[in-house]
Design an enzyme around this catalytic site. Structure first.
Site, short mmCIF file in Angstrom:
data_model
loop_
_atom_site.label_atom_id
_atom_site.label_comp_id
_atom_site.label_asym_id
_atom_site.label_seq_id
_atom_site.Cartn_x
_atom_site.Cartn_y
_atom_site.Cartn_z
CG HIS A 135 -1.93 -0.98 1.29
ND1 HIS A 135 -2.18 -1.70 2.12
CD2 HIS A 135 -2.77 -1.53 0.27
CE1 HIS A 135 -3.22 -2.73 1.79
NE2 HIS A 135 -3.40 -2.63 0.37
CB ALA A 136 1.13 3.94 -2.48
NE ARG A 137 -3.77 4.71 2.71
CZ ARG A 137 -5.19 5.19 2.81
NH1 ARG A 137 -5.53 6.30 2.36
NH2 ARG A 137 -5.98 4.19 3.28
CD GLU A 138 -0.37 0.45 4.50
OE1 GLU A 138 0.53 -0.59 4.35
OE2 GLU A 138 -1.66 0.39 4.45
NE ARG A 193 -6.25 -0.05 0.70
CZ ARG A 193 -6.21 -0.64 1.68
NH1 ARG A 193 -5.52 0.01 2.73
NH2 ARG A 193 -6.59 -1.81 1.68
CG ASN A 210 -2.80 -7.42 1.15
OD1 ASN A 210 -2.15 -8.32 0.81
ND2 ASN A 210 -3.21 -7.26 2.26
NE ARG A 211 -8.78 -5.92 1.20
CZ ARG A 211 -8.02 -5.47 2.10
NH1 ARG A 211 -6.95 -5.80 1.74
NH2 ARG A 211 -8.43 -4.88 3.10
CG HIS A 263 0.27 -4.37 5.17
ND1 HIS A 263 -0.23 -4.08 4.05
CD2 HIS A 263 0.92 -5.53 5.02
CE1 HIS A 263 -0.27 -5.12 3.19
NE2 HIS A 263 0.56 -6.03 3.60
CB ALA A 264 1.83 1.46 8.61
CE1 TYR A 265 -4.08 4.19 12.16
CE2 TYR A 265 -3.48 4.84 9.86
CZ TYR A 265 -4.29 4.79 10.98
OH TYR A 265 -5.63 5.49 10.90
CE1 TYR A 315 -9.27 -5.14 7.02
CE2 TYR A 315 -9.47 -3.31 8.61
CZ TYR A 315 -8.92 -3.78 7.44
OH TYR A 315 -8.17 -3.13 6.69
CD GLU A 337 -1.87 -3.44 9.09
OE1 GLU A 337 -1.56 -2.35 9.12
OE2 GLU A 337 -2.55 -4.18 8.33
#
Length: 376
Positions: A135-138, A193, A210-211, A263-265, A315, A337
């Site tokens: 995910h780009a923003r992490e 993301r 990631n999906r 990943h984060a967060y 989740y 995370e």
């Protein structure tokens, strides 16, 4: 009200009694806050001026003197170009321990680089796969991948555990999985993301990498709508990045014993399954590895991580890389995370890179050494 959901990643996961983190445009906050008060929903403003927070993190970059690669600063965030230069540099400088190669090309044609780390001590060795930046923003993810490589190279001679790890195993490390998205998060939208593939019918870009894996694809926790953050894509492995990594992992599945994705967060250490509430066959091994890893992590600064199956701890989500790796015969599959739990969210300050990476390093070494001990 158009809000950008930071945590959880999809509105389906918002249920009574849980906390949600949202990013709101300045003009919308004036109508949102009275609405929340009316609805009797408690809220806290974590970051009051997001633009300022972004500039605090990236605005100083231009003034920051580019050090030579030998003095590479691991306590700041680096652009894709800087990370790729750094990889090339290591490949030239540590040719006995590092081998850089590409597993394919991204949607926008960028190479997908991986570093193979380890002593060429024997022809066949087990391996550990580590990826960051799905995910780009992490941004803390790629920062950790670089930190891991630095630690391995710097402590190989002095730390018996590291020597053992690099002698007995190979590490495949992919510092930036979603190269197009990561680049875009530096140049256009800090909170991007997804990947950057184009959708013809909707003028939306990108798929949640990631999906997009071929495991219960596009079931619960993934969206069929191309404009959503958790869009699963038109078909499994539609994204060249996912397809390339899946191909590599399939080819080396007999060798790779652990899959670690960063990943984060949320401060969690997750293991399968993500897509259903069920216990994995080797639960005892994986559970004890997770338990020991979070304890090792906590020993550094007292930071507590929750751990457990992703579905019940975080989740339910389908089509994740971790579930796919596990389903494809990699017995230890984990998703970290990293920090924090929402105070800074995706804008984890550079001052926290060092403590975050230091504690995470302890967890990763712990999992790796657990792997070498063999759990039955």
């Amino acid at each position: 009200l158009q809000v950008d959901l930071w945590q959880p990643s999809s509105p389906f996961h918002i249920v009574e009694g849980t906390v949600a983190d949202v990013r709101v445009p300045q003009n919308a906050s004036r109508s949102l806050l009275p609405y929340l008060q009316q609805a009797n929903i408690q809220y806290t403003i974590l970051i009051s001026d997001l633009q300022q927070a972004i500039e605090n993190q990236t605005g100083v970059r231009s003034h920051r003197k580019r050090r030579s690669l030998s003095g590479y600063n691991y306590e700041v965030y680096h652009s894709l170009e800087e990370i790729e230069d750094w990889m090339q540099y290591l490949n030239r400088t540590y040719s006995d321990l590092v081998h850089m190669f590409s597993v394919g090309k991204s949607y926008e044609g960028r190479p997908l680089y991986v570093l193979k780390l380890g002593k060429r001590s024997r022809p066949y060795k087990k391996a550990v796969w580590i990826d960051c930046g799905i995910h780009a923003r992490e941004w803390i993810g790629p920062a950790f991948c670089q930190w891991f490589v630095k630690e391995a190279l710097q402590t190989y001679q002095t730390d018996p555990d590291m020597k053992k790890m690099l002698t007995q195993l190979y590490f495949y490390i992919m510092p930036v999985f979603n190269v197009d998205g990561y680049h875009f998060s530096w140049t256009n939208d800090r909170f991007w993301r997804k990947t950057r593939s184009k959708n013809m019918r909707f003028h939306c870009h990108g798929v949640d990498a990631n999906r997009n894996w071929k495991v219960k694809w596009c079931d619960e926790g993934a969206s069929l709508h191309p404009c959503d953050d958790t869009y699963c894509g038109p078909f499994p492995e539609s994204e060249p990045e996912v397809k390339a990594v899946a191909h590599f992992l399939r080819k080396h599945r007999k060798q790779i014993k652990a899959y670690l994705s960063f990943h984060a967060y949320a401060q969690m250490l997750l293991y399968p399954y993500s897509y259903k509430y069920a216990t994995i066959p080797n639960f005892n091994c994986v559970e004890s590895a997770a338990y020991n890893a979070v304890n090792a992590l906590q020993s550094a600064y007292g930071v507590r991580y929750r751990y457990g199956p992703a579905s019940s701890t975080l989740y339910v989500s389908s089509g994740s890389s971790m579930d796919w790796a596990y389903k494809n015969g990699i017995p230890y599959a984990f998703a970290f995370e990293l920090r924090d739990t929402g105070h800074f969210g995706f804008l984890l300050p550079e001052t926290l890179i060092k403590p975050t990476c230091t504690e995470t390093m302890l967890a990763v070494k712990n999992i790796t050494l657990h792997l070498l001990k063999k759990c039955h």
